[in-house]
Design an enzyme around this catalytic site. Structure first.
Site, PDB file in Angstrom:
ATOM      1  N   SER A  54      12.518 -20.183 -23.766  1.00  0.00           N
ATOM      2  CA  SER A  54      12.993 -21.224 -24.692  1.00  0.00           C
ATOM      3  C   SER A  54      12.058 -22.423 -24.730  1.00  0.00           C
ATOM      4  CB  SER A  54      14.404 -21.655 -24.290  1.00  0.00           C
ATOM      5  OG  SER A  54      14.443 -22.022 -22.930  1.00  0.00           O
ATOM      6  N   ASP A  58      11.932  -8.685 -22.121  1.00  0.00           N
ATOM      7  CA  ASP A  58      13.138  -8.544 -21.295  1.00  0.00           C
ATOM      8  C   ASP A  58      14.010  -7.427 -21.839  1.00  0.00           C
ATOM      9  OD1 ASP A  58      12.899 -12.003 -21.268  1.00  0.00           O
ATOM     10  OD2 ASP A  58      12.783 -10.771 -19.456  1.00  0.00           O
ATOM     11  N   GLY A 114      18.392 -16.398 -22.048  1.00  0.00           N
ATOM     12  CA  GLY A 114      17.408 -17.472 -22.041  1.00  0.00           C
ATOM     13  C   GLY A 114      18.119 -18.808 -22.113  1.00  0.00           C
ATOM     14  N   ASP A 119      10.864 -16.763 -13.139  1.00  0.00           N
ATOM     15  CA  ASP A 119      11.432 -16.522 -14.465  1.00  0.00           C
ATOM     16  C   ASP A 119      12.806 -17.143 -14.596  1.00  0.00           C
ATOM     17  OD1 ASP A 119      12.340 -13.384 -16.185  1.00  0.00           O
ATOM     18  OD2 ASP A 119      12.287 -15.465 -16.857  1.00  0.00           O
ATOM     19  N   GLY A 178      19.934 -12.376 -17.770  1.00  0.00           N
ATOM     20  CA  GLY A 178      20.768 -11.958 -18.888  1.00  0.00           C
ATOM     21  C   GLY A 178      20.637 -12.837 -20.110  1.00  0.00           C
ATOM     22  N   GLY A 195      14.403 -20.902 -16.798  1.00  0.00           N
ATOM     23  CA  GLY A 195      14.526 -22.351 -16.750  1.00  0.00           C
ATOM     24  C   GLY A 195      13.231 -23.096 -16.461  1.00  0.00           C
TER      25      GLY A 195
HETATM   26  C1  DX5 Z   1      16.501 -13.972 -18.504  1.00  0.00           C
HETATM   27  C2  DX5 Z   1      15.113 -13.468 -18.761  1.00  0.00           C
HETATM   28  C3  DX5 Z   1      14.109 -14.556 -18.938  1.00  0.00           C
HETATM   29  C4  DX5 Z   1      14.428 -15.542 -20.052  1.00  0.00           C
HETATM   30  C5  DX5 Z   1      13.715 -16.831 -19.742  1.00  0.00           C
HETATM   31  O1  DX5 Z   1      17.256 -12.978 -17.931  1.00  0.00           O
HETATM   32  O2  DX5 Z   1      14.702 -12.636 -17.705  1.00  0.00           O
HETATM   33  O3  DX5 Z   1      12.821 -14.037 -19.136  1.00  0.00           O
HETATM   34  O4  DX5 Z   1      14.036 -15.041 -21.261  1.00  0.00           O
HETATM   35  O5  DX5 Z   1      14.078 -17.774 -20.684  1.00  0.00           O
HETATM   36  P1  DX5 Z   1      14.063 -19.331 -20.355  1.00  0.00           P
HETATM   37  O6  DX5 Z   1      12.626 -19.685 -20.053  1.00  0.00           O
HETATM   38  O7  DX5 Z   1      14.564 -19.946 -21.624  1.00  0.00           O
HETATM   39  O8  DX5 Z   1      14.956 -19.565 -19.197  1.00  0.00           O
END
Ligand code: DX5
Length: 243
Positions: free
Chosen positions: A216, A52, A161, A193, A159, A195
């Site tokens: 995460s 990212d 995780g 992508d 933005g 949650g």
């Molecule tokens: C957020 C990123 C995602 C994030 C996903 O802007 O684009 O890739 O890292 O993280 P989780 O799976 O914890 O929501």
């Protein structure tokens, strides 16, 4: 589009004869031992690795850039998927391909020249994706769809995780899947992508996702990466009715 860039690998699961790929997002990894974590994900059966890239303008956060892509390229044989959350991404796509990116996804909201940018990514030999923020309607893809290899539906506001999955994304997924089928574009990967956890995975892949980003839920836990990825595989096998 291959699962691993260096060899033909078995995707983590298949649903309705569609291979489902898992793309851990290194945003939640321990950067003090990033190479080790990336290799652990590869050994545990991840198909891609998502990186990212945030510029502090398109999204309210600053993350990583080219040196991290180069370092990961040296560490793993996985498909490196660069999700560019930057304004005017067209300025940097050549640098990311040179650094080792295999897929580059840009946001429809971040450039005035989406067609030119997608063409450029493909001319550089990479595959190309377009991402939509949660509030951006599918109609934004109408003209560019035939040129794409991947569509990324953000299921959180980009933005950070560790945010919660936005539930209306599942209906948006189903509508996108229908749109692709109606236009004979089922070959396009549908990536989700934000949650995504083992406990909402079945709903997401049954709604039509074929490429799963998780940060995460894979890296930011007390469990080793091999166990968290194993948990995703089991959840996918459940979703496919294969366990
Ligand atoms: C957020 C990123 C995602 C994030 C996903 O802007 O684009 O890739 O890292 O993280 P989780 O799976 O914890 O929501």
């Amino acid at each position: 589009m291959s699962a691993r860039h260096s060899e033909v690998a078995v995707p983590i699961a298949e649903i309705d004869n569609r291979p489902i790929l898992l793309a851990p997002s290194v945003l939640s990894a321990d950067f003090a031992r990033l190479g080790e974590q990336a290799r652990a994900a590869e050994e545990a059966g991840a198909d891609w690795l998502q990186i990212d890239v945030m510029d502090g303008v398109f999204v309210p956060n600053i993350s990583v850039g080219l040196p991290i892509v180069e370092a990961l390229r040296r560490s793993v044989g996985l498909t490196l998927d660069c999700h560019l959350m930057i304004t005017q991404p067209e300025r940097y796509v050549a640098d990311f391909v040179k650094a080792g990116a295999n897929n580059i996804t840009v946001h429809a909201e971040a450039t005035a020249h989406l067609h030119r940018t997608i063409q450029h990514i493909k001319e550089l030999g990479a595959t190309a994706g377009v991402a939509l923020n949660p509030a951006t309607p599918l109609v934004a893809l109408e003209e560019i769809l035939p040129y794409l290899d991947l569509v990324l539906l953000m299921s959180v506001n980009p933005g950070f995780g560790g945010q919660a999955y936005i539930p209306t994304t599942s209906d948006k997924l189903r509508r996108l899947r229908r749109l692709l089928a109606a236009r004979g574009l089922d070959r396009i990967h549908v990536q989700v992508d934000g949650g995504v956890k083992a406990d909402n995975l079945a709903e997401i892949v049954q709604a039509g996702a074929t490429n799963i980003v998780a940060g995460s839920a894979i890296f930011n836990t007390r469990q080793p990466v091999a166990e968290t990825i194993g948990g995703f595989r089991e959840a996918l096998l459940d979703a496919a009715g294969k366990r």
